[in-house]
Design an enzyme around this catalytic site. Sequence first.
Site, PDB file in Angstrom:
ATOM      1  N   GLN A 274      37.966  -0.241 -40.341  1.00  0.00           N
ATOM      2  CA  GLN A 274      38.434  -0.681 -41.610  1.00  0.00           C
ATOM      3  C   GLN A 274      38.791  -2.087 -41.322  1.00  0.00           C
ATOM      4  OE1 GLN A 274      38.506   0.823 -44.516  1.00  0.00           O
ATOM      5  NE2 GLN A 274      37.565   2.726 -44.051  1.00  0.00           N
TER       6      GLN A 274
ATOM      7  N   CYS B  93      35.972  11.294 -46.246  1.00  0.00           N
ATOM      8  CA  CYS B  93      35.560  12.073 -45.369  1.00  0.00           C
ATOM      9  C   CYS B  93      36.477  13.584 -45.414  1.00  0.00           C
ATOM     10  CB  CYS B  93      35.874  11.647 -43.935  1.00  0.00           C
ATOM     11  SG  CYS B  93      35.494   9.760 -44.030  1.00  0.00           S
TER      12      CYS B  93
HETATM   13  C1  LIG Z   1      34.017   4.852 -41.995  1.00  0.00           C
HETATM   14  C2  LIG Z   1      34.885   4.961 -40.775  1.00  0.00           C
HETATM   15  C3  LIG Z   1      34.351   5.698 -39.599  1.00  0.00           C
HETATM   16  C4  LIG Z   1      32.934   6.070 -39.733  1.00  0.00           C
HETATM   17  O1  LIG Z   1      32.132   5.092 -39.501  1.00  0.00           O
HETATM   18  P1  LIG Z   1      30.393   5.442 -40.005  1.00  0.00           P
HETATM   19  O2  LIG Z   1      29.758   4.087 -39.766  1.00  0.00           O
HETATM   20  O3  LIG Z   1      30.310   5.720 -41.278  1.00  0.00           O
HETATM   21  O4  LIG Z   1      30.068   6.640 -38.899  1.00  0.00           O
HETATM   22  C5  LIG Z   1      35.152   5.672 -38.487  1.00  0.00           C
HETATM   23  N1  LIG Z   1      36.551   5.270 -38.638  1.00  0.00           N
HETATM   24  C6  LIG Z   1      36.930   4.871 -39.446  1.00  0.00           C
HETATM   25  C7  LIG Z   1      38.408   4.388 -39.518  1.00  0.00           C
HETATM   26  C8  LIG Z   1      36.274   4.618 -40.852  1.00  0.00           C
HETATM   27  O5  LIG Z   1      36.637   4.054 -41.815  1.00  0.00           O
END
Ligand SMILES: *Cc1c(COP(=O)(O)O)cnc(C)c1O
Length: 385
Positions: free
Chosen positions: A184, A328
């Site tokens: 993020q 999620c």
């Molecule tokens: C979206 C996200 C993930 C997962 O990333 P993907 O590429 O979708 O596997 C992991 N950590 C954080 C903080 C996220 O926002």
Amino acid sequence: MNKRPLYFDYAATTPVDERVIKVMVECLGFNGNFGNPASSSHAFGQQARQSVEQARQQVAELVGAQADQIVWTSGATESNNLALKGVAQARGVSGGHIITSQIEHKAILDTAKQLQDAGVAVTYLVPDAEGLITPQAVSEAMRDDTFLVSLMLVNNELGTVSDIPAIGQVVRNRDALFHVDAAQGAGKVAIDLAEWPVDLMSFSAHKIYGPKGIGALYVGPQAQQRLQAQIHGGGHEGGLRSGTLATHQIVAMGEAFALAAALFDDEKATIVHLRERLLEQLLGLPGVRLNGSATQRIPHTLSLTFGEGEFNVATLGQSIAFSATSACNSASNAPSHVLLALGHDARSAGRTIRLSLGRFTTEQDIDQAVELIKAANASAPAFWQ
Ligand SMILES: *Cc1c(COP(=O)(O)O)cnc(C)c1O
């Protein structure tokens, strides 16, 4: 066709920027750059390899790393798995201790649970009232057998930014590695891995206007010899992650990171302006409050709790695309573990929405969203007066 809802869920995923799509499709067809980057004996493979290495450079540049420190993965989930399991397994001894926090992404929490089941002790730090993990909290949790600390740069639900350089210093003073989930943070926070005491950092393309299914793990010098591969077969990526490199995905991620670097200042100023416009109008309503630090944060992601009343999250969801917890957690419908860690109960967590802004958000989107939120509550006089 029905009108689509306003998009306020950039923290869940971003659309792929048109400029990224353009370079991506050029890597697919027969007339394009479709070769296998591992086919070093002919021009098709060599051209693909060249593009992959250029993309590696682009990703490295945004975060102050060197290209050969970037390992391609399928996304931040895989990067997090590789970092945590890879470091734990490379030690070759059972036991030991790792530190993470209660407000991490499930890709960290579920992986930490796996390690716990395998005999690793895990401390889950509690955030302070601002939603931050402090260097002091990390320092106090360090043990002699702590071999890894894993904390996120930007929290995906709150938008809060932890002081990673200061925490890294605490970890460096002991003989532990420091992993940071920056899914993020990339493109929103100035990251400088040349200076930051960080050993491993996870990235994802689809949070930064690239495609889904591609990510990277930064592996710094101290982590090089202390990381065990999780996917075997062919020895790609210096043996750390086998599998034919997905040229189109990789090239797209490189372009997305290069764009983020080029647009960084302008984009930040624009989002700050939009955030102010949104917050001014929403915080003026009675009973609305912002979760997490008001200052140590990115402007893009806002977690807002509304007061008691008839606030109907489901109805509002038909006109505005936002997250009721995080994408999620939405799958499980449980109250957000992040909000619970901040002291919310299930009811106030249920009155909380995450609005996240991005590259394509307009002033008009902001004003329409405010009107829709007000209208959704028009039937709740006790709360809205
Ligand atoms: C979206 C996200 C993930 C997962 O990333 P993907 O590429 O979708 O596997 C992991 N950590 C954080 C903080 C996220 O926002």
